[in-house]
Design an enzyme around this catalytic site. Structure first.
Site, PDB file in Angstrom:
ATOM      1  N   ARG A 101       1.441  -1.448   0.131  1.00  0.00           N
ATOM      2  CA  ARG A 101       0.584   0.053   0.058  1.00  0.00           C
ATOM      3  C   ARG A 101       0.585   1.540  -0.144  1.00  0.00           C
ATOM      4  NH1 ARG A 101      -4.514   0.825   4.304  1.00  0.00           N
ATOM      5  NH2 ARG A 101      -2.786   1.159   5.785  1.00  0.00           N
ATOM      6  N   THR A 107      -0.825   7.753  -0.966  1.00  0.00           N
ATOM      7  CA  THR A 107      -2.699   7.209  -1.494  1.00  0.00           C
ATOM      8  C   THR A 107      -2.999   6.140  -1.697  1.00  0.00           C
ATOM      9  OG1 THR A 107      -1.919   5.849  -2.850  1.00  0.00           O
ATOM     10  CG2 THR A 107      -1.542   8.052  -3.615  1.00  0.00           C
ATOM     11  N   ASP A 131      -0.921  -3.985  12.036  1.00  0.00           N
ATOM     12  CA  ASP A 131      -0.051  -4.613  11.176  1.00  0.00           C
ATOM     13  C   ASP A 131       0.225  -6.361  11.079  1.00  0.00           C
ATOM     14  OD1 ASP A 131       2.337  -5.685   8.980  1.00  0.00           O
ATOM     15  OD2 ASP A 131       1.430  -3.781   7.827  1.00  0.00           O
ATOM     16  N   ASP A 176       3.521  -7.066  10.454  1.00  0.00           N
ATOM     17  CA  ASP A 176       4.729  -7.832  11.175  1.00  0.00           C
ATOM     18  C   ASP A 176       4.503  -8.527  11.900  1.00  0.00           C
ATOM     19  OD1 ASP A 176       6.510  -6.029   9.872  1.00  0.00           O
ATOM     20  OD2 ASP A 176       5.115  -4.395  10.636  1.00  0.00           O
TER      21      ASP A 176
END
Length: 147
Positions: A42, A46, A138, A141
């Protein structure tokens, strides 16, 4: 856990890297499934997906495909992955997530109304960084012990 035999050919396609954490469990249940891979990240500005890798079984268009990604946040990566698979000729697609945000579900339903979404939990919303609230952080992670 019991493995099942299916009449239809199935493929599991994780969205890299976090989706990899769901593949072993899927293959334990459905050992005959083939695995494809879509690598997306990602863009932090944006929040839109950028493809860096895509590799599919040769007969992917003949298979029912389950796209797996633990988190459905903005829906950008999932919608892009589904779009890539449709370009490969896939017609029978499902999306499997663990935690989703309403914004991500809405985007996928809008861009791909033909795709069923399976999620274990629907959290409240996204924060200003596009992360699920309350969420788990995340997923990549957490799975791979990075960051």
């Amino acid at each position: 856990m019991v493995a099942v035999s299916l009449k239809k050919k199935l493929a599991v396609v994780p969205i890299l890297r976090a989706g990899l954490g769901m593949v072993d469990g899927m293959l334990t249940m459905i050992p005959s499934a083939k695995v494809g891979h879509i690598g997306l990240y990602r863009d932090p500005q944006t929040l839109e997906p950028v493809e860096y890798y895509c590799k599919m079984p040769q007969d992917i268009a003949e298979r029912d495909v389950i796209v797996v990604d633990p988190m459905l946040a903005t829906g950008g990566s999932a919608a892009a992955a589904l779009g890539f698979l449709k370009k490969y000729g896939c017609r029978h697609l499902k999306l499997m997530c663990i935690i989703s945000a309403p914004e991500g579900v809405e985007r996928v339903e809008k861009e791909h109304p033909d795709v069923e979404i399976y999620t274990a939990a629907l959290d409240s919303h996204l924060n200003d960084h596009g992360y699920i609230v309350p969420g788990l952080g995340d997923a990549g992670d957490r799975i791979f012990g990075t960051k």
